[in-house]
Write an enzyme that holds these catalytic residues in place. Structure first.
Site, PDB file in Angstrom:
ATOM      1  N   HIS A 480      53.328  64.415  22.957  1.00 47.88           N
ATOM      2  CA  HIS A 480      52.567  64.953  24.080  1.00 47.88           C
ATOM      3  C   HIS A 480      52.309  63.875  25.132  1.00 47.88           C
ATOM      4  O   HIS A 480      51.160  63.614  25.502  1.00 47.88           O
ATOM      5  CB  HIS A 480      51.222  65.507  23.592  1.00 47.88           C
ATOM      6  N   PRO A 481      53.329  63.211  25.674  1.00 48.74           N
ATOM      7  CA  PRO A 481      53.077  62.144  26.647  1.00 48.74           C
ATOM      8  C   PRO A 481      52.648  62.709  28.004  1.00 48.74           C
ATOM      9  O   PRO A 481      53.205  63.700  28.490  1.00 48.74           O
ATOM     10  CB  PRO A 481      54.432  61.437  26.753  1.00 48.74           C
TER      11      PRO A 481
END
Length: 577
Positions: A480-481
């Site tokens: 989940h960057p």
């Protein structure tokens, strides 16, 4: 290939598909959507379980990035999959539909992102969503029923998921029928972006419009150009006027009469800005790049959800493994899937999960759980088991993305800086204590599972140093960057609240990279929301019609039922038990 369009959208990921599709539908002009990957018409994408083959390694649908060594994780390098091709990461993700909580967005607004509070973004979530629970109706207070993004309940009936729910309730969590409802806290089934047992990625939602034979959904003002790598943005002075593209071994220049929108994702958009001359001046000059605008914030503020898996071995063909008996079971499940679009092939292997607070004084959950019906250990593919993934929702650490080369085709340098802040270690340890307590409850414990990676650890405070060593050894990420092109009202932010890149003209960014802070949950739904809102910002439209209810999150919205006769009583969850 045409040489000029009104709008150029770079990147056909979750946000890019929404931006391009909505712009084309609004008839504001001609739109080119440029994607360096290929088509998403492939079984590895459309069959939900196919992500087990696309995520673990780089390939036609996955960049498969590798991070820099992480000092706080014993110098280990991390693995960072990112989607490649139409749909981007929505083509290879776990399909879990989570928005976060209202306060996530209200914090954005309070930090200077005017127009991004919960009351502002809720209409866009609803406009995007076609939730099967509404049965085709337009909307209710929190959900949409007629949007392009299909959101559904599980089409699997794995008994281990129900055992996990029961164990979590025994440990003190209450059942929650809707993690995107009035409250997030509790344990329950995740809703997912699927339709009729198939993945429903952003490309199917916004480009194909349900027609696999039409890449652009039949629109005459939208050109979807796959296998088109954008090398850099072209500027005339400070104004973005076009892009340089390589396609089929040839370089082309495509010009934009109005605007260019970068939707390359948290790594791609920051990288493209930098190779085009917008970024930290000294860093750009070190790569021989002429500086168009000195923007020190580009590539900074990288955030990611740290994750640790507690893995348990137990034999059952209800659990996924590459064993002989497991393979025989899957053959039968494949026949079932072809007939009914139901069962193990329709699963995302993480059907259930939970949100809870490690401190009752917190206003929102700070830990998320994903229960996986597999070991999630590449070195133990033949062993049956399950995993409980513990995720820190709002980490304090910040990383960065830098250039490895002035060539956009070279993977960037990714340094997540995971767990560098001691507060993240403390939160993870508290979360693991609750997770271990869940595994010890009778509905799971009576199956006689053996600890796969945590045999000697109790996480009960008797040996915190050993527990912290375990965290340093096993922490990875949930993919989940966000944050490398931070949105804000301050001059140091990369984009303003209208998503315009500061210091230049005719250029915006619309994807997860603009998030100033991580939201409390999976990031695909918020990325699509950003694309929806960006299309209105670019096209000059007002917010979608409907209620903008900042208070609806906490309003009465019915009481969820519970599975298997469980009570569902709202028992506080703390780490002191």
């Amino acid at each position: 290939m045409k040489q000029e369009y009104d709008y150029i959208v770079v990147g056909a990921g979750s946000a890019g598909c929404a931006v391009a599709g909505r712009l084309a539908d609004s008839k504001v002009g001609t739109v080119a959507l440029l994607e360096c990957g290929g088509s998403d018409f492939n079984r590895a994408i459309t069959i939900p379980i196919g992500f087990a083959s696309t995520v673990p390694k780089a390939g036609p649908f996955n960049y498969g990035y590798v991070t820099e060594p992480q000092p706080a994780l014993n110098g280990r390098r991390g693995y960072q999959p990112r989607g490649r091709g139409l749909g981007g990461t929505s083509s290879i993700n776990g399909m879990i539909y989570i928005r976060g909580v209202a306060s996530d967005y209200d914090r954005w607004a309070a930090a200077g992102c005017e127009g991004w509070g919960w009351g502002d973004v809720l209409p866009y979530f609803k406009r995007a969503e076609c939730n099967e629970r509404l049965g085709g109706s337009a909307e209710d207070a929190l959900h949409g029923g007629q949007g392009p993004l299909h959101v559904v309940d599980t089409r699997s009936t794995n008994p281990f998921d129900r055992r996990f729910l029961q164990a979590a309730e025994c440990a003190g969590l209450r059942y929650n029928a809707d993690f995107n409802g009035p409250e997030q806290e509790g344990v329950g089934f995740y809703q997912r972006t699927q339709r009729d047992g198939e993945r429903w990625n952003a490309a199917r939602a916004y480009l194909h419009r349900g027609n696999p034979q039409s890449v652009n959904g039949g629109r005459d003002n939208l050109d979807v150009l796959t296998n088109s790598q954008v090398l850099r943005v072209l500027f005339a002075g400070k104004r973005a006027v076009g892009v340089v593209v390589t396609r089929d071994g040839q370089e082309y220049t495509i010009r934009a009469r109005r605007e260019i929108i970068l939707s390359g994702g948290t790594f791609g958009s920051a990288q493209l800005l930098m190779v085009s001359g917008v970024g930290p001046a000294a860093h750009l000059r070190s790569h021989g790049i002429a500086v168009v605008h000195d923007a020190p914030g580009v590539g900074q503020n990288l955030q990611e959800h740290p994750n640790v898996k507690l893995q348990q071995r137990v034999f059952s063909t209800d659990l996924y493994a590459a064993s002989l008996r497991g393979g025989i079971r899957l053959l039968g499940e494949w026949r079932r899937y072809k007939r009914e679009r139901f069962g193990m092939f329709a699963s995302n292997i993480a059907e259930t999960g939970a949100f809870f607070k490690t401190d009752p004084a917190l206003s929102d959950p700070d830990i998320q759980l994903h229960f996986s019906t597999t070991l999630n250990d590449p070195a133990a593919r033949r062993l049956h088991g399950y995993s409980l993934n513990v995720c820190v929702l709002r980490p304090h650490t910040r990383g960065q993305v830098l250039l490895a080369s002035p060539d956009a085709r070279t993977a960037p340098v990714i340094d997540q800086n995971l767990m560098a802040d001691a507060r993240d270690m403390d939160t993870m340890l508290a979360g693991l204590r609750v997770a271990r307590r869940i595994l010890d409850q009778s509905p799971l414990a009576r199956l006689g599972a053996t600890a796969h990676n945590h045999a000697a650890l109790r996480f009960d405070g008797t040996d915190d140093e050993a527990a912290r060593a375990f965290i340093r050894k096993y922490t990875d990420i949930v993919f989940h960057p966000v944050g490398t092109c931070r949105m804000g009202g301050d001059s140091a932010s990369v984009v303003d609240p209208q998503l315009r890149v500061r210091g230049v003209e005719g250029l915006r960014v619309a994807d997860a990279s603009v998030m100033p802070d991580l939201i409390g949950g999976n990031t695909n739904a918020p990325s699509i929301m950003i694309g929806e809102k960006a299309a209105d910002l670019v096209g000059g439209s007002d917010r979608p019609q409907g209620q903008a209810l900042a208070s609806v999150w906490t309003s009465a919205h019915g009481q969820a039922g519970t599975p298997g006769g469980a009570t569902g009583r709202p028992v506080p969850v703390t780490t002191n038990a």
